[in-house]
Scaffold this motif. Structure first.
Motif, PDB file in Angstrom:
ATOM      1  N   GLY A   1      -0.266   7.238  -3.719  1.00 26.73           N
ATOM      2  CA  GLY A   1      -1.544   7.930  -3.658  1.00 26.73           C
ATOM      3  C   GLY A   1      -1.691   8.984  -2.596  1.00 26.73           C
ATOM      4  O   GLY A   1      -2.745   9.613  -2.489  1.00 26.73           O
ATOM      5  N   GLY A   2      -0.651   9.179  -1.777  1.00 23.21           N
ATOM      6  CA  GLY A   2      -0.724  10.179  -0.730  1.00 23.21           C
ATOM      7  C   GLY A   2      -1.882   9.897   0.218  1.00 23.21           C
ATOM      8  O   GLY A   2      -2.171   8.753   0.572  1.00 23.21           O
ATOM      9  N   ASP A   3      -2.601  10.956   0.603  1.00 22.79           N
ATOM     10  CA  ASP A   3      -3.716  10.807   1.527  1.00 22.79           C
ATOM     11  C   ASP A   3      -4.929  10.146   0.871  1.00 22.79           C
ATOM     12  O   ASP A   3      -5.909   9.828   1.563  1.00 22.79           O
ATOM     13  CB  ASP A   3      -4.115  12.179   2.081  1.00 22.79           C
ATOM     14  N   ARG A   4      -4.866   9.954  -0.439  1.00 20.94           N
ATOM     15  CA  ARG A   4      -5.979   9.315  -1.152  1.00 20.94           C
ATOM     16  C   ARG A   4      -6.103   7.844  -0.759  1.00 20.94           C
ATOM     17  O   ARG A   4      -7.177   7.250  -0.879  1.00 20.94           O
ATOM     18  CB  ARG A   4      -5.742   9.429  -2.660  1.00 20.94           C
ATOM     19  N   ILE A   5      -5.020   7.241  -0.273  1.00 16.87           N
ATOM     20  CA  ILE A   5      -5.036   5.836   0.103  1.00 16.87           C
ATOM     21  C   ILE A   5      -5.042   5.714   1.621  1.00 16.87           C
ATOM     22  O   ILE A   5      -4.182   6.272   2.304  1.00 16.87           O
ATOM     23  CB  ILE A   5      -3.819   5.091  -0.484  1.00 16.87           C
ATOM     24  N   SER A   6      -6.030   5.009   2.140  1.00 20.43           N
ATOM     25  CA  SER A   6      -6.112   4.773   3.581  1.00 20.43           C
ATOM     26  C   SER A   6      -5.583   3.376   3.892  1.00 20.43           C
ATOM     27  O   SER A   6      -5.739   2.445   3.099  1.00 20.43           O
ATOM     28  CB  SER A   6      -7.556   4.921   4.070  1.00 20.43           C
TER      29      SER A   6
ATOM     30  N   VAL B   1       5.323  -1.380   2.473  1.00 18.26           N
ATOM     31  CA  VAL B   1       4.012  -1.353   1.831  1.00 18.26           C
ATOM     32  C   VAL B   1       3.319  -0.020   2.096  1.00 18.26           C
ATOM     33  O   VAL B   1       2.788   0.623   1.176  1.00 18.26           O
ATOM     34  CB  VAL B   1       3.132  -2.520   2.328  1.00 18.26           C
ATOM     35  N   ILE B   2       3.336   0.412   3.347  1.00 19.03           N
ATOM     36  CA  ILE B   2       2.666   1.665   3.699  1.00 19.03           C
ATOM     37  C   ILE B   2       3.349   2.843   3.024  1.00 19.03           C
ATOM     38  O   ILE B   2       2.687   3.743   2.486  1.00 19.03           O
ATOM     39  CB  ILE B   2       2.631   1.843   5.231  1.00 19.03           C
TER      40      ILE B   2
ATOM     41  N   CYS C   1      -1.172   3.862   9.995  1.00 12.88           N
ATOM     42  CA  CYS C   1      -2.476   3.190   9.932  1.00 12.88           C
ATOM     43  C   CYS C   1      -3.511   4.046  10.661  1.00 12.88           C
ATOM     44  O   CYS C   1      -3.277   4.498  11.786  1.00 12.88           O
ATOM     45  CB  CYS C   1      -2.394   1.810  10.581  1.00 12.88           C
ATOM     46  N   TYR C   2      -4.658   4.244  10.028  1.00 16.86           N
ATOM     47  CA  TYR C   2      -5.697   5.071  10.651  1.00 16.86           C
ATOM     48  C   TYR C   2      -6.411   4.326  11.770  1.00 16.86           C
ATOM     49  O   TYR C   2      -7.008   4.939  12.673  1.00 16.86           O
ATOM     50  CB  TYR C   2      -6.713   5.547   9.602  1.00 16.86           C
TER      51      TYR C   2
ATOM     52  N   ASP D   1      -8.125   1.676  -0.638  1.00 18.98           N
ATOM     53  CA  ASP D   1      -8.375   1.333   0.761  1.00 18.98           C
ATOM     54  C   ASP D   1      -7.746  -0.030   1.021  1.00 18.98           C
ATOM     55  O   ASP D   1      -8.230  -1.049   0.518  1.00 18.98           O
ATOM     56  CB  ASP D   1      -9.891   1.285   0.997  1.00 18.98           C
ATOM     57  N   ILE D   2      -6.645  -0.052   1.780  1.00 15.97           N
ATOM     58  CA  ILE D   2      -5.927  -1.304   1.983  1.00 15.97           C
ATOM     59  C   ILE D   2      -5.782  -1.618   3.468  1.00 15.97           C
ATOM     60  O   ILE D   2      -5.945  -0.760   4.329  1.00 15.97           O
ATOM     61  CB  ILE D   2      -4.535  -1.291   1.314  1.00 15.97           C
ATOM     62  N   ALA D   3      -5.482  -2.882   3.728  1.00 22.48           N
ATOM     63  CA  ALA D   3      -5.183  -3.330   5.082  1.00 22.48           C
ATOM     64  C   ALA D   3      -3.885  -4.119   5.056  1.00 22.48           C
ATOM     65  O   ALA D   3      -3.587  -4.814   4.078  1.00 22.48           O
ATOM     66  CB  ALA D   3      -6.321  -4.191   5.629  1.00 22.48           C
TER      67      ALA D   3
END
Length: 314
Positions: A144-149, A136-137, A183-184, A106-108
């Motif tokens: 991690g694909g969809d595993r990383i938000s 970065v994104i 970004c979600y 989980d990153i910003a």
């Protein structure tokens, strides 16, 4: 909810998600090193008070923010903490690699809406910062694909100490790019605290006109001019449902001297609970946590609610 009664107001949500930033944004300016054990205990106590999202640290180079040099140790120590998301701020690809090495999912990321702050904070133009952030994104997705938000921050959304008022078009342009990159959620930062409620409503409406509904937005207010709670209410009335806040009102920005503390989480919770809005937060436990941290930092909490309840309870 509120010990002095609940008084509902029209046009507000039933619940609000608080994105707690005290452990990262709140502590990054501290001149004296805060021990890793204190940071991890702080985060554990915040989670125990009912906060379900706590931004734990940043994998920034220690040269730039020495207080966060122990990012890896903090993340590792919190690995067994359940029931809470622990995002970390990642400034570049090197930071991303460090975060991934420690199992972060989980990153910003962050970009400035103004050229002046972008050059002072990142030594890059806005366009160069966006290109770096896209790398970065992309790297996060490849790893991690969809595993990383990925959450996005835009700083200086309302004003810049070197440029004055920030163009709404500039904020929407930068923010739209981050959302389009994947970004979600996008957090709109009033880094120096100069925004006012009408400006908040205009900015959120402009994102809607650009095809980005308020449900994709969060707000991040500083209380430099005493406007943080008023601005938060305006944002909620405009459809925003996520609010960034810092326990005890800790924090500021190391690259903008006019940026004082963040909106205090306790002050926010007091307002929301008085409006009948659910946060899932135990205010008394949160106040005890901020008093505990204030004792470690050696100064009183800036939060008005923390000070008032501490005096009330003797």
């Amino acid at each position: 909810m509120s010990r002095y009664g609940v008084h509902f107001a029209a046009g507000l949500p039933q619940s609000v998600q608080i994105y707690e930033v005290g452990a990262r944004d709140g502590l990054q300016n501290e001149q004296r090193p805060v021990p890793t054990a204190v940071k991890t205990e702080f985060i554990t106590r915040l989670a125990g008070a009912g906060l379900t999202t706590v931004e734990a640290t940043s994998f920034v180079h220690p040269k730039w923010v020495p207080q966060l040099a122990d990012a890896g140790e903090v993340v590792d120590a919190l690995r067994g903490l359940s029931g809470v998301r622990l995002p970390v701020l990642v400034p570049n690809e090197a930071g991303l690699r460090r975060a991934l090495d420690h199992g972060v999912t989980d990153i910003a990321v962050f970009v400035s809406a103004t050229e002046a702050f972008s050059r002072r904070n990142l030594n890059r133009t806005v366009a160069e910062s966006l290109a770096m952030t896209e790398q970065v994104i992309t790297g996060a997705r490849e790893a991690g694909g969809d595993r990383i938000s990925v959450r996005g921050y835009v700083s200086m959304c309302f004003g810049d100490p070197w440029e004055g008022e920030t163009s709404i078009d500039a904020v929407v342009g930068v923010g739209s790019r981050l959302l389009e990159m994947g970004c979600y959620e996008l957090s709109l930062g009033d880094t120096i605290g100069v925004g006012t409620p009408g400006h908040v409503r205009r900015l959120i409406a402009a994102f809607g006109e650009a095809g980005h509904p308020a449900s994709r937005l969060a707000v991040h207010f500083h209380d430099t001019y005493g406007q943080a709670l008023a601005n938060t209410l305006a944002a909620l009335q405009s459809g925003v449902r996520t609010v960034d806040a810092s326990a005890g009102g800790l924090g500021g920005c190391p690259y903008a001297k006019s940026a004082t503390g963040n909106l205090a989480t306790e002050d926010l919770v007091w307002q929301l609970h008085g409006l009948g809005i659910d946060t899932g937060v135990d205010l008394d436990a949160l106040v005890r946590t901020s008093l505990w941290m204030a004792d470690h930092l050696g100064r009183p909490s800036p939060s008005r609610v923390v000070r008032a309840l501490a005096a009330e309870n003797g």
